[in-house]
Design an enzyme around this catalytic site. Structure first.
Site, short mmCIF file in Angstrom:
data_model
loop_
_atom_site.label_atom_id
_atom_site.label_comp_id
_atom_site.label_asym_id
_atom_site.label_seq_id
_atom_site.Cartn_x
_atom_site.Cartn_y
_atom_site.Cartn_z
N ASP A 91 0.71 -1.23 0.06
CA ASP A 91 -0.03 0.04 -0.21
C ASP A 91 0.65 1.41 -0.02
OD1 ASP A 91 -2.69 1.18 0.60
OD2 ASP A 91 -1.83 2.08 2.22
N GLU A 117 1.60 -0.41 -5.00
CA GLU A 117 0.75 0.86 -5.38
C GLU A 117 1.78 1.98 -5.39
OE1 GLU A 117 -3.34 2.70 -3.78
OE2 GLU A 117 -1.84 2.31 -2.34
#
Length: 692
Positions: free
Chosen positions: A337, A374
């Site tokens: 993330d 990401e």
């Protein structure tokens, strides 16, 4: 009464480790001047014992350690640490801290039941549990990334709705009950939103319509990086979360499905200076976090703090955590993330060669592990196509999401960009020696509209989140097809269904690795909420009744997945080059417009077509393909070229047709003669193929 004995112990490994003569405890704490180990019985709040560690006897470098004999098979523990003030330190000996290396936390078995009574200190405790697990010769599927179809889901939301029909809703066990469904759907991997321990009660907002306190459903606020969330285990009352998660992984592997974890290393659930202290802040605040000159937290994550990922000590902690998930828990992949945070130094400056990213990329234990970044953060660092050490990392391709959405919305000037995205985004990846598999293609994910809402809403509707609709992305490149939200208009509903097919079909026809969001295959809605992180209710829960209500669309998605799996041409290992091998004049791909070999890449174009030569796949021979896209408001007659192999065309996909004619088997569709025109309906796509 437990009779405890303790000795100096060993300085490695970190955490609590069973030894022949007791349990060895190790804590890394550089600046602490006084450290005590606090032990608890499983069902007691008062300490069983507190052992003060001697800095000369129980310390080796920055590692504090002690060996304790006489402990029961299961118990809880924590660390009490004191140290200097100032210079960013936040030591507080009144607080008993979690062990950063622990693999389980107690007192969290009931979802939504808070055990915290102090606004700044945790009552949760690290738990030690001796429970052997038989992996039964578990072997990871090791599916090639090019052949993967990733399915992103939330453990609780996936089976929490009463319609799920599972025996253990909202848990790892409940998810395992859905394996037959996932096998039938055809996905090869599940990507789980965070399953690490977090506090679902840390959401500060209330629903302005109902007055109810909202919860942190998504869990992007980790408090223990190596501990599976207890409330996600049906056996959590017996501290069975580690065992149950292993059972889940083993069951998925037996079904040929991989497990990918969403890991959140960019920040922790301790928040800013107003947040609760769980461990890192009370152990070595200035070491674990990025701090400004004033001692305040730098916030590149948008969540109050930023983990100092490239400090050597923090790097080692993160690597130890990853070793655990891969070596001990058998996970197959890791999605990071806001991974661009890992590319910053302790002051937030962007590094060209960030050490932690290199360590993860080069770590031997992780060489068969799928690594997905990401590639952006909350402070504007956007690295799609440029994530460091990229040949080892695949990326969430946000450019793919935006360009495909904009083409099908009917935006001008998108034909050339659509061509790039369909071909694996060579413009982003090829110059650095990367391949189509480095692009994780997606139309929707947890963060944003669902597929249904993407074609039903022009604007986000997040009022129920309690932030005045200020949260969530403002620009979604969505189109409501003429009416905002729910409608009974059959024309609008038909166009929405067709647009959803277009988006899903484009995803499955594109080079790269497709990822779909759970429930999109039967058009789950969040009622226009594009940031449902705090909606622990039917807004976020997957309503399985929709699988029957939208059975035609579910069939379409299943058939598109199966179609992709059948055709090597859709899963190329290398980029198209517009030509064949040296000495071969046959191109691997040819671009068309409504007329063969006459593509229109102008700013006004709303259409695109191409053919691929099944003999030029770079691997297995395949059918020739002809694909035509029309995002214009009128029927466009596409003149069909002669197939590269001069074999006859058959139609297999036409998103304008009703089920079951919208996608059919290879030999079931009608022949489409070359050099004739095929009318491609407004906002639809057509696929023709030849026999293999």
């Amino acid at each position: 009464m437990v009779n405890l004995r303790w000795a100096r112990g060993r300085s490695l490994p970190l955490g609590a480790t069973a030894q022949v003569d007791g349990v060895n405890f190790v804590l890394l704490c550089r600046h602490g001047s006084a450290v005590s180990l606090v032990l608890y019985a499983l069902d007691k709040k008062e300490p069983l014992a507190e052992i003060e560690l001697h800095p000369r006897i129980n310390r080796t470098g920055d590692h504090w350690h002690v060996l304790v004999a006489g402990l029961p098979p299961a118990f809880c523990y924590g660390w009490r640490v004191d140290g200097p003030g100032g210079s960013g330190h936040r030591f507080d000996p009144a607080n008993v801290l979690l062990d950063p290396a622990c693999t389980g936390l107690a007192d969290g078995s009931v979802w939504g039941k808070s055990t915290e009574t102090d606004a700044h200190r945790t009552n949760r405790r690290s738990v030690f549990f001796r429970r052997p697990f038989n992996w039964q010769e578990d072997v990871p599927p090791l599916a090639p990334l090019e052949d993967s179809i990733i399915y992103e889901l939330h453990v609780r939301s996936f089976t929490c709705h009463p319609s799920s029909g599972v025996n253990h809703p909202g848990t790892f066990a409940g998810l395992a009950e859905k394996i037959p469904y996932l096998q039938e759907l055809g996905v090869t991997a599940v990507e789980l939103l965070p399953i690490h321990e977090f506090d679902e009660n840390d959401c500060p907002f209330t629903n302005p319509f109902t007055g109810e306190r909202l919860r942190n459903l998504w869990g992007y606020n980790s408090i223990a990086f190596a501990a599976p969330k207890a409330a996600y285990a049906a056996t959590a009352a017996d501290n069975g979360q580690v065992y149950e998660f292993r059972e889940l992984v083993r069951a998925f592997h037996a079904a040929g499905i991989e497990v990918i974890l969403d890991v959140v290393f960019n920040h922790t659930g301790e928040g800013d200076e107003r947040g609760r202290t769980y461990s890192f802040r009370g152990l070595d605040n200035e070491l674990y976090y990025m701090l400004g000159p004033d001692g305040k937290y730098l916030n590149f994550s948008g969540c109050g703090n930023t983990v100092n990922c490239n400090h050597p000590v923090v790097r080692q902690m993160l690597m130890t955590c990853l070793h655990y998930w891969v070596a001990d828990m058998h996970v197959d992949g890791l999605r990071f993330d806001l991974a661009s945070v890992m590319g910053r130094d302790y002051q937030g400056n962007v590094l060209v060669e960030p050490p932690v990213v290199e360590m993860i990329a080069e770590e031997g234990v992780l060489q068969d592990t799928k690594l997905i970044a990401e590639p952006w953060d909350a402070a504007g660092l956007y690295q799609v196509g440029r994530f460091p050490y990229g040949r080892r990392w695949s990326e969430w391709n946000g450019q793919y999401r935006d360009d495909v959405r904009r083409f099908w919305r009917g935006d001008p000037g998108m034909a050339a960009l659509l061509a790039s995205r369909i071909c694996g985004s060579a413009d982003l990846y090829e110059s650095t020696g990367r391949l189509p598999r480095h692009s994780i293609n997606f139309i929707t994910c947890h963060d944003g509209f669902t597929l249904h809402d993407l074609v039903a809403f022009n604007r986000k509707h997040n009022e129920a989140n309690g932030e005045g609709n200020r949260d969530g992305l403002g620009e979604n490149y969505s189109w409501n097809c003429g009416v905002e939200g729910p409608t009974e208009d059959p024309t609008v509903l038909g166009l929405r269904r067709r647009q959803a097919k277009n988006l899903m079909a484009t995803l499955m026809l594109s080079q790269g690795v497709p990822m779909l969001q759970a429930g999109d295959e039967f058009l789950r809605t969040q009622l226009g909420n594009n940031n449902a992180w705090c909606q622990d209710n039917e807004v976020s829960w997957v309503n399985w009744d929709l699988a029957a209500q939208n059975a035609d669309f579910l069939r379409f998605v299943r058939e598109m997945i199966a179609f992709r799996k059948r055709h090597y041409s859709l899963r190329r290992r290398d980029f198209f080059h517009g030509r064949g091998p040296v000495g071969n004049v046959r191109p691997d791909i040819t671009w068309h417009g409504t007329d063969p070999r006459n593509p229109d890449f102008s700013s006004q174009s709303r259409s695109l077509a191409f053919t691929t030569d099944g003999r030029m796949t770079g691997g297995e021979p395949d059918s020739d393909f002809y694909v035509a896209f029309n995002s214009w408001t009128e029927v466009l007659p596409f003149r069909i070229p002669i197939s590269p192999s001069r074999r006859p065309w058959r139609r297999v996909i036409d998103t304008a047709l009703a089920s079951p004619l919208d996608v059919v088997g290879q030999d079931q569709g009608p022949e489409v003669p070359a050099l004739t025109s095929y009318p491609v309906a407004p906002f639809s796509l057509v696929v023709l193929i030849t026999p293999k």
